[in-house]
Design a protein around this motif. Structure first.
Motif, PDB file in Angstrom:
ATOM      1  N   UNK A  43     -50.435  -3.813 -12.535  1.00 20.92           N
ATOM      2  CA  UNK A  43     -51.073  -3.701 -11.219  1.00 20.92           C
ATOM      3  C   UNK A  43     -50.507  -4.721 -10.248  1.00 20.92           C
ATOM      4  N   UNK A  44     -50.335  -5.975 -10.679  1.00 20.01           N
ATOM      5  CA  UNK A  44     -49.804  -7.007  -9.797  1.00 20.01           C
ATOM      6  C   UNK A  44     -48.343  -6.744  -9.456  1.00 20.01           C
ATOM      7  N   UNK A  45     -47.564  -6.269 -10.405  1.00 23.31           N
ATOM      8  CA  UNK A  45     -46.131  -6.039 -10.172  1.00 23.31           C
ATOM      9  C   UNK A  45     -45.906  -4.995  -9.090  1.00 23.31           C
ATOM     10  N   UNK A  46     -46.845  -4.096  -8.946  1.00 24.02           N
ATOM     11  CA  UNK A  46     -46.729  -3.069  -7.904  1.00 24.02           C
ATOM     12  C   UNK A  46     -46.685  -3.707  -6.517  1.00 24.02           C
ATOM     13  N   UNK A  47     -47.368  -4.835  -6.353  1.00 24.38           N
ATOM     14  CA  UNK A  47     -47.472  -5.484  -5.046  1.00 24.38           C
ATOM     15  C   UNK A  47     -46.656  -6.769  -4.931  1.00 24.38           C
TER      16      UNK A  47
END
Length: 80
Positions: A43-47
């Motif tokens: 989830x964090x890597x997406x942003x």
């Protein structure tokens, strides 16, 4: 209302400006955390797919440990 953007970073290095046995400013560097097997990291890597945070701290009560992970929250400062 301000939106909060949260990122997950790992402390990658600690640089002291003075000998380790004396107090003084310390530079901490952080890199985004990403592990494809951890749903939260996906989830964090997406942003936050890449980047670096570098801070200089001159307060002995504040310390970060290399290899440990930390959340970084960005919140817009309201206009006055």
């Amino acid at each position: 209302m301000s939106q909060i953007t949260r990122a997950k970073f790992r402390c990658t290095s600690v640089e002291r400006f003075t000998p380790a046995d004396t107090q003084g400013p310390i530079t901490y560097r952080f890199a985004p955390q990403y592990d494809a097997t951890i749903p939260e990291d996906l989830r964090f890597a997406r942003y936050t797919p890449s980047g670096e945070v570098r801070i200089v701290v001159d307060n002995p009560d504040v310390a970060f440990e290399p290899g440990r992970e930390y959340y970084v929250d960005f919140t817009e400062v309201p206009k006055s």
